[in-house]
Motif scaffolding. Structure first.
Motif, mmCIF file in Angstrom:
data_model
loop_
_atom_site.group_PDB
_atom_site.id
_atom_site.type_symbol
_atom_site.label_atom_id
_atom_site.label_comp_id
_atom_site.label_asym_id
_atom_site.label_seq_id
_atom_site.Cartn_x
_atom_site.Cartn_y
_atom_site.Cartn_z
ATOM 1 N N PHE A 56 -8.191 -0.913 -13.822
ATOM 2 C CA PHE A 56 -8.668 -1.258 -12.480
ATOM 3 C C PHE A 56 -9.086 -2.735 -12.417
ATOM 4 C CE2 PHE A 56 -12.385 -1.405 -9.558
ATOM 5 C CZ PHE A 56 -11.746 -1.088 -8.371
ATOM 6 N N ARG A 57 -9.879 -3.176 -13.381
ATOM 7 C CA ARG A 57 -10.339 -4.569 -13.402
ATOM 8 C C ARG A 57 -9.182 -5.545 -13.628
ATOM 9 N NH1 ARG A 57 -15.398 -3.605 -17.286
ATOM 10 N NH2 ARG A 57 -16.784 -2.609 -15.790
ATOM 11 N N LEU A 58 -8.293 -5.192 -14.553
ATOM 12 C CA LEU A 58 -7.149 -6.047 -14.847
ATOM 13 C C LEU A 58 -6.254 -6.190 -13.616
ATOM 14 C CD1 LEU A 58 -5.436 -7.613 -16.956
ATOM 15 C CD2 LEU A 58 -4.240 -5.444 -17.360
ATOM 16 N N GLN A 59 -5.992 -5.086 -12.962
ATOM 17 C CA GLN A 59 -5.162 -5.093 -11.760
ATOM 18 C C GLN A 59 -5.766 -6.025 -10.713
ATOM 19 O OE1 GLN A 59 -3.799 -1.215 -10.314
ATOM 20 N NE2 GLN A 59 -4.778 -1.703 -8.376
ATOM 21 N N TYR A 60 -7.075 -5.931 -10.521
ATOM 22 C CA TYR A 60 -7.746 -6.772 -9.534
ATOM 23 C C TYR A 60 -7.581 -8.255 -9.897
ATOM 24 C CZ TYR A 60 -11.052 -8.248 -6.011
ATOM 25 O OH TYR A 60 -11.619 -8.847 -4.921
ATOM 26 N N LEU A 61 -7.732 -8.579 -11.165
ATOM 27 C CA LEU A 61 -7.569 -9.958 -11.625
ATOM 28 C C LEU A 61 -6.127 -10.430 -11.439
ATOM 29 C CD1 LEU A 61 -8.507 -12.513 -13.239
ATOM 30 C CD2 LEU A 61 -7.797 -11.250 -15.292
ATOM 31 N N CYS A 62 -5.189 -9.639 -11.894
ATOM 32 C CA CYS A 62 -3.782 -10.059 -11.909
ATOM 33 C C CYS A 62 -3.182 -10.222 -10.520
ATOM 34 C CB CYS A 62 -2.951 -9.062 -12.699
ATOM 35 S SG CYS A 62 -3.300 -9.081 -14.468
ATOM 36 N N PHE A 63 -3.583 -9.399 -9.584
ATOM 37 C CA PHE A 63 -2.949 -9.445 -8.263
ATOM 38 C C PHE A 63 -3.603 -10.456 -7.320
ATOM 39 C CE2 PHE A 63 -0.876 -5.701 -9.868
ATOM 40 C CZ PHE A 63 0.381 -5.785 -9.302
ATOM 41 N N GLN A 64 -4.596 -11.205 -7.804
ATOM 42 C CA GLN A 64 -5.175 -12.279 -6.990
ATOM 43 C C GLN A 64 -4.120 -13.332 -6.664
ATOM 44 O OE1 GLN A 64 -8.356 -12.530 -5.661
ATOM 45 N NE2 GLN A 64 -8.595 -10.430 -6.424
ATOM 46 N N SER A 65 -3.291 -13.675 -7.639
ATOM 47 C CA SER A 65 -2.273 -14.707 -7.402
ATOM 48 C C SER A 65 -1.219 -14.226 -6.405
ATOM 49 C CB SER A 65 -1.609 -15.133 -8.718
ATOM 50 O OG SER A 65 -1.005 -14.021 -9.355
ATOM 51 N N TYR A 77 -5.235 -10.677 1.238
ATOM 52 C CA TYR A 77 -6.067 -10.077 0.185
ATOM 53 C C TYR A 77 -6.299 -8.591 0.421
ATOM 54 C CZ TYR A 77 -6.514 -14.635 -1.810
ATOM 55 O OH TYR A 77 -6.205 -15.836 -2.416
ATOM 56 N N ARG A 78 -5.458 -7.994 1.260
ATOM 57 C CA ARG A 78 -5.528 -6.548 1.509
ATOM 58 C C ARG A 78 -4.310 -5.834 0.923
ATOM 59 N NH1 ARG A 78 -9.861 -4.471 2.122
ATOM 60 N NH2 ARG A 78 -9.028 -2.773 3.315
ATOM 61 N N ILE A 79 -3.606 -6.503 -0.019
ATOM 62 C CA ILE A 79 -2.466 -5.837 -0.641
ATOM 63 C C ILE A 79 -2.960 -4.640 -1.441
ATOM 64 C CG2 ILE A 79 -1.016 -7.911 -0.641
ATOM 65 C CD1 ILE A 79 -1.664 -8.249 -3.634
ATOM 66 N N ASP A 80 -2.088 -3.648 -1.561
ATOM 67 C CA ASP A 80 -2.455 -2.367 -2.161
ATOM 68 C C ASP A 80 -3.187 -2.475 -3.506
ATOM 69 O OD1 ASP A 80 -2.417 0.574 -2.292
ATOM 70 O OD2 ASP A 80 -0.956 0.248 -3.903
ATOM 71 N N ASP A 86 2.778 -1.421 3.731
ATOM 72 C CA ASP A 86 1.716 -1.053 4.676
ATOM 73 C C ASP A 86 0.801 -2.236 4.971
ATOM 74 O OD1 ASP A 86 2.715 1.518 4.740
ATOM 75 O OD2 ASP A 86 1.293 2.261 3.236
ATOM 76 N N ASP A 87 0.756 -3.195 4.054
ATOM 77 C CA ASP A 87 -0.091 -4.376 4.209
ATOM 78 C C ASP A 87 0.625 -5.506 4.954
ATOM 79 O OD1 ASP A 87 1.762 -5.229 2.301
ATOM 80 O OD2 ASP A 87 0.342 -5.037 0.640
ATOM 81 N N GLY A 88 1.890 -5.265 5.374
ATOM 82 C CA GLY A 88 2.642 -6.254 6.131
ATOM 83 C C GLY A 88 3.477 -7.208 5.300
ATOM 84 N N VAL A 89 3.380 -7.126 3.971
ATOM 85 C CA VAL A 89 4.142 -8.018 3.105
ATOM 86 C C VAL A 89 5.593 -7.536 3.023
ATOM 87 C CG1 VAL A 89 4.400 -8.851 0.723
ATOM 88 C CG2 VAL A 89 2.122 -8.695 1.750
ATOM 89 N N GLU A 90 6.530 -8.479 3.156
ATOM 90 C CA GLU A 90 7.949 -8.143 3.014
ATOM 91 C C GLU A 90 8.242 -7.913 1.533
ATOM 92 O OE1 GLU A 90 12.397 -9.944 3.761
ATOM 93 O OE2 GLU A 90 10.714 -10.856 4.839
ATOM 94 N N LEU A 91 8.829 -6.762 1.232
ATOM 95 C CA LEU A 91 9.098 -6.370 -0.146
ATOM 96 C C LEU A 91 10.588 -6.304 -0.423
ATOM 97 C CD1 LEU A 91 6.566 -3.400 -0.294
ATOM 98 C CD2 LEU A 91 6.226 -5.713 -1.208
ATOM 99 N N ILE A 92 10.966 -6.706 -1.621
ATOM 100 C CA ILE A 92 12.336 -6.544 -2.091
ATOM 101 C C ILE A 92 12.354 -5.311 -2.986
ATOM 102 C CG2 ILE A 92 14.183 -7.547 -3.492
ATOM 103 C CD1 ILE A 92 13.217 -10.298 -2.537
ATOM 104 N N ILE A 93 13.280 -4.393 -2.702
ATOM 105 C CA ILE A 93 13.420 -3.172 -3.488
ATOM 106 C C ILE A 93 14.532 -3.402 -4.507
ATOM 107 C CG2 ILE A 93 13.931 -0.698 -3.415
ATOM 108 C CD1 ILE A 93 13.127 -0.878 -0.377
ATOM 109 N N LEU A 94 14.231 -3.086 -5.761
ATOM 110 C CA LEU A 94 15.201 -3.266 -6.839
ATOM 111 C C LEU A 94 15.380 -1.943 -7.575
ATOM 112 C CD1 LEU A 94 13.014 -5.984 -7.059
ATOM 113 C CD2 LEU A 94 15.110 -6.780 -8.080
ATOM 114 N N GLU A 95 16.588 -1.737 -8.096
ATOM 115 C CA GLU A 95 16.886 -0.521 -8.860
ATOM 116 C C GLU A 95 17.747 -0.873 -10.059
ATOM 117 O OE1 GLU A 95 18.809 2.497 -6.525
ATOM 118 O OE2 GLU A 95 17.013 2.883 -5.344
ATOM 119 N N LYS A 96 17.740 0.037 -11.028
ATOM 120 C CA LYS A 96 18.675 -0.036 -12.146
ATOM 121 C C LYS A 96 18.892 1.347 -12.695
ATOM 122 C CE LYS A 96 16.137 -0.879 -16.405
ATOM 123 N NZ LYS A 96 16.010 -1.800 -17.519
ATOM 124 N N GLU A 97 20.026 1.523 -13.328
ATOM 125 C CA GLU A 97 20.346 2.778 -13.992
ATOM 126 C C GLU A 97 19.699 2.794 -15.369
ATOM 127 O OE1 GLU A 97 22.064 5.295 -12.484
ATOM 128 O OE2 GLU A 97 21.995 3.990 -10.733
#
Length: 165
Positions: free
Chosen positions: A19-28, A36-39, A146-157
């Protein structure tokens, strides 16, 4: 000589560090989008605990410290959704993210027979996109979070791990 980073399945005792690491890492990421309301920044500790209990969650450890994490789960269409990959800023660029991805993919394929992996990242997140493409992911679409950010969806086999970091 320094310690090696190890990758292992997360335990419930890891939830608070994740939880703490996620909060730190997603600041950038939040700064990149001016949002700052990203999931990952609004997720609760209880929600992280629930994911650790039910999903396929791996951590990277440096000694006792959790310095990276990733989550995966099988979706209704049988693909595996990989999410919230993060590595402590001081350790980024050393292949830890690729190792975490590989661990989650292997576990999901082995335990659930998953043959396709899906993830998403923000459209401005060039470092993330480079990593995902390097390990075999290809763009398959776009959506808005849901936060309004445009996302790129990627897939691989499964089995399409192209390069090591």
């Amino acid at each position: 000589m320094g310690m090696s980073v190890t990758i292992s399945a997360a335990t419930e005792q890891d939830a608070e560090q994740i939880f703490r690491l996620q909060y730190l890492c997603f600041q950038s990421e939040a700064a990149l989008y001016g949002n700052y309301r990203i999931d990952p920044l609004v997720q609760t500790l209880d929600s992280v605990r629930q994911e650790v209990a039910t999903d396929c969650v791996f951590v990277a450890r440096l000694g006792e410290e959790v310095v990276g994490s990733v989550r995966g789960k099988v979706t209704e269409d049988g693909a595996a959704s990989i999410a919230k990959l993060c590595v402590h800023p001081r350790l980024q660029g050393h292949g830890i993210g690729a190792r975490l991805l590989r661990a989650a993919e292997a576990a999901l394929a082995e335990r659930h027979g998953t043959t396709r992996f899906r993830l998403h990242t923000g459209h401005r997140s060039e470092g993330n996109l480079r990593l995902y493409r390097k390990v075999g992911y290809q763009t398959v679409g776009r959506t808005k979070g849901d936060d309004g950010v445009e996302l790129i969806i990627l897939e691989k086999e499964a089995g399409a791990f192209v390069a090591t970091a």
